[in-house]
Design an enzyme around this catalytic site. Structure first.
Site, PDB file in Angstrom:
ATOM      1  N   GLY A 134      11.530  -8.269  12.619  1.00 48.16           N
ATOM      2  CA  GLY A 134      10.613  -9.222  13.250  1.00 48.16           C
ATOM      3  C   GLY A 134       9.170  -9.011  12.829  1.00 48.16           C
ATOM      4  O   GLY A 134       8.435  -9.971  12.558  1.00 48.16           O
ATOM      5  N   THR A 135       8.749  -7.764  12.767  1.00 48.32           N
ATOM      6  CA  THR A 135       7.366  -7.467  12.383  1.00 48.32           C
ATOM      7  C   THR A 135       7.084  -8.000  10.988  1.00 48.32           C
ATOM      8  O   THR A 135       6.070  -8.665  10.739  1.00 48.32           O
ATOM      9  CB  THR A 135       7.134  -5.936  12.411  1.00 48.32           C
ATOM     10  OG1 THR A 135       7.369  -5.478  13.746  1.00 48.32           O
ATOM     11  CG2 THR A 135       5.737  -5.570  11.970  1.00 48.32           C
ATOM     12  N   ASN A 138       7.906 -11.390  25.192  1.00 46.80           N
ATOM     13  CA  ASN A 138       8.741 -10.208  25.346  1.00 46.80           C
ATOM     14  C   ASN A 138       8.477  -9.431  26.639  1.00 46.80           C
ATOM     15  O   ASN A 138       9.350  -8.772  27.166  1.00 46.80           O
ATOM     16  CB  ASN A 138       8.565  -9.276  24.150  1.00 46.80           C
ATOM     17  CG  ASN A 138       7.120  -9.066  23.763  1.00 46.80           C
ATOM     18  OD1 ASN A 138       6.404 -10.024  23.495  1.00 46.80           O
ATOM     19  ND2 ASN A 138       6.673  -7.827  23.749  1.00 46.80           N
ATOM     20  N   GLN A 170      12.316 -13.259  20.530  1.00 46.66           N
ATOM     21  CA  GLN A 170      12.910 -13.043  21.857  1.00 46.66           C
ATOM     22  C   GLN A 170      13.718 -14.239  22.346  1.00 46.66           C
ATOM     23  O   GLN A 170      14.363 -14.149  23.390  1.00 46.66           O
ATOM     24  CB  GLN A 170      11.819 -12.699  22.887  1.00 46.66           C
ATOM     25  CG  GLN A 170      11.208 -11.323  22.721  1.00 46.66           C
ATOM     26  CD  GLN A 170      12.173 -10.173  23.034  1.00 46.66           C
ATOM     27  OE1 GLN A 170      13.241 -10.363  23.612  1.00 46.66           O
ATOM     28  NE2 GLN A 170      11.796  -8.972  22.628  1.00 46.66           N
ATOM     29  N   HIS A 224      18.155  -7.173  15.636  1.00 51.36           N
ATOM     30  CA  HIS A 224      18.555  -6.207  16.672  1.00 51.36           C
ATOM     31  C   HIS A 224      18.280  -6.683  18.087  1.00 51.36           C
ATOM     32  O   HIS A 224      18.657  -6.036  19.062  1.00 51.36           O
ATOM     33  CB  HIS A 224      17.932  -4.825  16.412  1.00 51.36           C
ATOM     34  CG  HIS A 224      16.471  -4.706  16.702  1.00 51.36           C
ATOM     35  ND1 HIS A 224      16.007  -4.231  17.907  1.00 51.36           N
ATOM     36  CD2 HIS A 224      15.377  -4.977  15.961  1.00 51.36           C
ATOM     37  CE1 HIS A 224      14.679  -4.212  17.883  1.00 51.36           C
ATOM     38  NE2 HIS A 224      14.271  -4.659  16.702  1.00 51.36           N
ATOM     39  N   THR A 272      14.990  -4.319  -3.282  1.00 51.48           N
ATOM     40  CA  THR A 272      16.451  -4.472  -3.264  1.00 51.48           C
ATOM     41  C   THR A 272      16.926  -4.761  -1.845  1.00 51.48           C
ATOM     42  O   THR A 272      16.526  -4.090  -0.895  1.00 51.48           O
ATOM     43  CB  THR A 272      17.111  -3.188  -3.809  1.00 51.48           C
ATOM     44  OG1 THR A 272      16.624  -2.989  -5.137  1.00 51.48           O
ATOM     45  CG2 THR A 272      18.626  -3.298  -3.823  1.00 51.48           C
ATOM     46  N   CYS A 313       5.992  -1.059  21.691  1.00 48.05           N
ATOM     47  CA  CYS A 313       5.012  -0.488  20.781  1.00 48.05           C
ATOM     48  C   CYS A 313       3.891   0.210  21.530  1.00 48.05           C
ATOM     49  O   CYS A 313       3.234   1.072  20.986  1.00 48.05           O
ATOM     50  CB  CYS A 313       4.400  -1.571  19.917  1.00 48.05           C
ATOM     51  SG  CYS A 313       5.618  -2.600  19.165  1.00 48.05           S
TER      52      CYS A 313
HETATM   53  C1  LIG Z   1       8.282 -11.147  20.376  1.00 48.05           C
HETATM   54  C2  LIG Z   1       8.501 -10.043  19.377  1.00 48.05           C
HETATM   55  N1  LIG Z   1       8.066 -10.208  18.119  1.00 48.05           N
HETATM   56  C3  LIG Z   1       8.240  -9.261  17.191  1.00 48.05           C
HETATM   57  C4  LIG Z   1       8.855  -8.056  17.490  1.00 48.05           C
HETATM   58  C5  LIG Z   1       8.968  -7.010  16.415  1.00 48.05           C
HETATM   59  O1  LIG Z   1      10.274  -6.690  16.085  1.00 48.05           O
HETATM   60  P1  LIG Z   1      10.569  -5.345  15.242  1.00 48.05           P
HETATM   61  O2  LIG Z   1       9.872  -4.233  15.956  1.00 48.05           O
HETATM   62  O3  LIG Z   1      12.043  -5.199  15.287  1.00 48.05           O
HETATM   63  O4  LIG Z   1      10.033  -5.538  13.892  1.00 48.05           O
HETATM   64  C6  LIG Z   1       9.319  -7.833  18.797  1.00 48.05           C
HETATM   65  C7  LIG Z   1       9.938  -6.547  19.184  1.00 48.05           C
HETATM   66  O5  LIG Z   1       9.841  -6.111  20.309  1.00 48.05           O
HETATM   67  C8  LIG Z   1       9.130  -8.858  19.760  1.00 48.05           C
HETATM   68  O6  LIG Z   1       9.531  -8.702  21.021  1.00 48.05           O
END
Ligand SMILES: Cc1ncc(COP(=O)(O)O)c(C=O)c1O
Length: 392
Positions: free
Chosen positions: A81-82, A162, A190, A213, A249, A336
């Site tokens: 996601g990041t 989130n 989310q 995940h 890769t 985080c």
């Molecule tokens: C709304 C949202 N965006 C992005 C992320 C980032 O996902 P990841 O840490 O798996 O890269 C999260 C993870 O908590 C999230 O809740």
């Protein structure tokens, strides 16, 4: 656990932290296994072993694109996601910098979005408007409209928050942006698996971030929908992978896991709202009955699995530690920021005073959550909070 750590790990913990991550689905794991074994090739290799891997990569992309009702070339596989958020925001802002340097996002975005915008503002000469939210954490379409300027090139608003679960009016925002010729990105990380899924176009966005995940897929696997013919500048360069949009890769096992998890847990949402809503409502009612507890999730228009509340006279770290000792896995906001004493930026944006924003509990339930677990948590919560207050 180290020799100095006398804490026991409870034998039957209650896991109410599904917004942080979910366990890998057994069927997804099964589908991934060949790619951790016999099918180990590099999809870019031209020989037979490479071609077998390439066929699996192509199949994952085609299957995902089929569910999204988009072109396979509009699917970019990422490391999560990041990375999807970073690729969308940096990639589009830098691509369009000669057209305009104004960007818009909401003030309740995940740090993977918010910090990308701050970086562009501090280091690359962009100006960012951070949209306010109401007391339930919602952005208004009018505020987006009022913030748009001739030099705006990108708007980013998340589909579901989130921390407090608030659903945003992303389709309306997306339509507005399209009318005004401005690109729209949504971090829908989310939302997948938690709201009904029709196709990727339901968000009315040019770019949509996905993270495996969060819906029982593997960690380190994500995807970005990029509407054709957009070509965000890459944030990672090297080989020509992912059509020059993401070098490196491919992690084939994770990509296959993402595609299969999408089929198993998003197309039919793994988070069954009709089962989860009564559970979270019951838990919220139990929490609200405790003096000094204030519910912070949106009264309506929220993810059915998520509730959040602040606890007067405590702080987030102490709350998490005490819940953990009771065998209850929760979160005090974004994973985080765990371990930091910063007040939740989401609650702060909702107008919650710092002391309360610093004492947030988020319970996010999932497909294995039960009524018995809810009752267990509801039963221990009042005493646990009292003990915590007495110890201060
Ligand atoms: C709304 C949202 N965006 C992005 C992320 C980032 O996902 P990841 O840490 O798996 O890269 C999260 C993870 O908590 C999230 O809740």
């Amino acid at each position: 656990m180290t020799a100095g750590d006398a804490r026991e790990v409870p034998s039957d913990p209650v896991y109410f932290d599904y917004n942080a991550t979910t366990p890998l689905d057994a069927g997804v794991r099964e589908a991934m296994l060949p790619f951790l074994g016999a099918n180990w090739g590099n999809p870019s290799s031209v020989h037979s072993i490479g071609r077998t891997a390439r066929a699996a990569l192509d199949e994952a992309r085609y299957r995902l694109a089929g569910h999204w009702r988009c072109r396979p070339s509009e699917v970019v596989f990422t490391g999560g996601g990041t990375e999807s958020n970073n690729l969308a925001i940096f990639g589009i802002a830098r691509l369009l910098r000669s057209k305009g340097r104004h960007l818009i996002c909401s003030s309740v975005e995940h740090p993977a979005v918010l910090h990308a915008f701050r970086f562009l503002e501090r280091h690359e000469g962009f100006e960012v408007t951070y949209l306010p939210v109401d007391t339930s954490g919602r952005v208004s379409v009018d505020s987006v409209e009022a913030a748009l300027r001739p030099e705006t090139v990108l708007v980013s608003v998340m589909a579901a928050n989130n921390e407090v679960g608030t659903l945003q009016p992303v389709a309306e925002i997306g339509r507005l942006c399209r009318q005004r010729g401005v690109l729209f990105h949504t971090d829908a990380v989310q939302a997948f698996g938690k709201i009904p899924f029709q196709d990727i176009h339901q968000f009315e966005a040019d770019l949509v971030s996905v993270c495996a995940h969060k819906f029982h897929g593997p960690k380190g696997a994500g995807a970005l929908f990029v509407k054709s013919p957009l070509q965000p500048l890459p944030t990672q360069v090297g080989g020509g992978h992912e059509n020059e949009r993401r070098a490196g890769t491919e992690n084939l096992a994770a990509i296959v896991g993402l595609a299969v998890a999408f089929e198993r847990c998003v197309v039919t949402p793994a988070f069954d709202a009709s089962a989860l809503l009564p559970l979270t409502e019951r838990l919220a009612a139990a929490a609200a009955a405790i003096p000094g507890v204030t519910l912070r999730h949106a009264p309506e228009g929220r993810l059915a699995n998520t509730i959040a509340f602040s606890v007067e006279g405590t702080d987030g770290i102490a709350l998490m530690a005490t819940l953990d000792l009771e065998g209850i896995c929760a979160s005090s906001g974004s994973a985080c920021s765990a371990g930091s004493l910063e007040p939740s930026h989401v609650l702060s944006a909702m107008g919650v005073p710092a002391a309360a924003a610093n004492a947030l509990v988020r319970f996010s339930l999932g497909r294995d959550s039960t009524e018995a677990e809810v009752d267990r948590v509801a039963a221990v919560l009042p005493g646990l909070i009292q003990r915590l207050r007495n110890s201060r």
